[in-house]
Design a protein around this motif. Structure first.
Motif, short mmCIF file in Angstrom:
data_model
loop_
_atom_site.label_atom_id
_atom_site.label_comp_id
_atom_site.label_asym_id
_atom_site.label_seq_id
_atom_site.Cartn_x
_atom_site.Cartn_y
_atom_site.Cartn_z
N THR A 1 0.81 -1.22 0.00
CA THR A 1 0.00 0.00 0.00
C THR A 1 0.84 1.27 0.00
O THR A 1 0.37 2.30 -0.47
CB THR A 1 -0.92 0.05 1.23
OG1 THR A 1 -0.11 0.13 2.42
CG2 THR A 1 -1.82 -1.16 1.29
N SER B 1 1.35 2.86 2.63
CA SER B 1 0.69 3.70 3.62
C SER B 1 1.16 3.36 5.03
O SER B 1 0.85 2.28 5.55
CB SER B 1 -0.83 3.50 3.53
OG SER B 1 -1.48 4.17 4.59
N CYS C 1 -2.04 3.24 7.34
CA CYS C 1 -2.75 1.96 7.32
C CYS C 1 -2.11 0.96 8.28
O CYS C 1 -2.79 0.35 9.11
CB CYS C 1 -2.75 1.40 5.90
SG CYS C 1 -3.24 -0.32 5.76
N TYR D 1 -5.62 -4.42 -1.25
CA TYR D 1 -4.32 -3.76 -1.21
C TYR D 1 -4.00 -2.94 -2.44
O TYR D 1 -3.00 -2.26 -2.49
CB TYR D 1 -3.21 -4.81 -1.03
CG TYR D 1 -3.17 -5.42 0.34
CD1 TYR D 1 -2.72 -4.70 1.42
CD2 TYR D 1 -3.60 -6.72 0.53
CE1 TYR D 1 -2.68 -5.26 2.68
CE2 TYR D 1 -3.56 -7.30 1.79
CZ TYR D 1 -3.10 -6.56 2.86
OH TYR D 1 -3.06 -7.11 4.09
N GLY E 1 1.52 1.15 -4.93
CA GLY E 1 2.32 1.01 -3.71
C GLY E 1 3.81 0.98 -4.01
O GLY E 1 4.28 1.29 -5.09
#
Length: 160
Positions: free
Chosen positions: A91, A93, A96, A149, A155
């Protein structure tokens, strides 16, 4: 908090090295991307060893029990670290992964008290065990779900 920065820092080094080197899979002269993926969770697991020192200082449990509980904690934090690394790589992130970490810390290790013959939930063991198994299977299946995802082209995996 610092251990959570291992992976982003190492991946940034990989990106910088990939622009300067013919071998983009090599993060450092001695670390491949695959090594980084398995090394960061080790730091995450080892970072919990201080709990053993606290238990030794308190002195109310045996050294064998301290060793066993520390190895158990290392094992599940390493596995969670592997998942976190994977989720971050998929991701990109940090938010997250941080929210998932906070949720897991809040929930704790799954309660297996229903396996105790004298426990209140023992009579429901035949229902609870398959539920756990289905949950684990769905969790594993979710690792490879592009809807959750994003595709592999999204990503950090796409950047590296």
């Amino acid at each position: 908090v610092f251990r959570a920065l291992f992976l982003p820092t190492l991946l940034l080094a990989c990106q910088i090295n990939a622009t300067n080197d013919e071998n983009p899979d090599q993060c450092f002269p001695f670390f491949s991307l695959r090594t980084v993926q398995f090394l960061c969770p080790t730091f995450f697991g080892v970072a919990h060893f201080h709990h053993a020192l606290i238990k030794i200082h308190e002195g109310h449990t045996s050294l064998v029990m301290i060793l066993l509980s520390t190895l158990f904690q290392f094992s599940y934090t390493y596995l969670f670290g592997l998942w976190s690394t994977f989720a971050y790589m998929r991701t990109g992130s940090v938010v997250c992964v941080s929210v998932c970490h906070a949720f897991c810390n809040y929930m704790g290790v799954p309660n297996l008290g229903f396996m105790d013959k004298h426990g209140l939930l023992y009579q429901y063991k035949a229902l609870i065990l398959p539920t756990y198994a289905v949950g684990i299977a769905l969790f594993y299946r979710g690792f490879f779900n592009d809807v959750i995802y994003g595709s592999h082209e999204d990503g950090l995996l796409a950047v590296l």
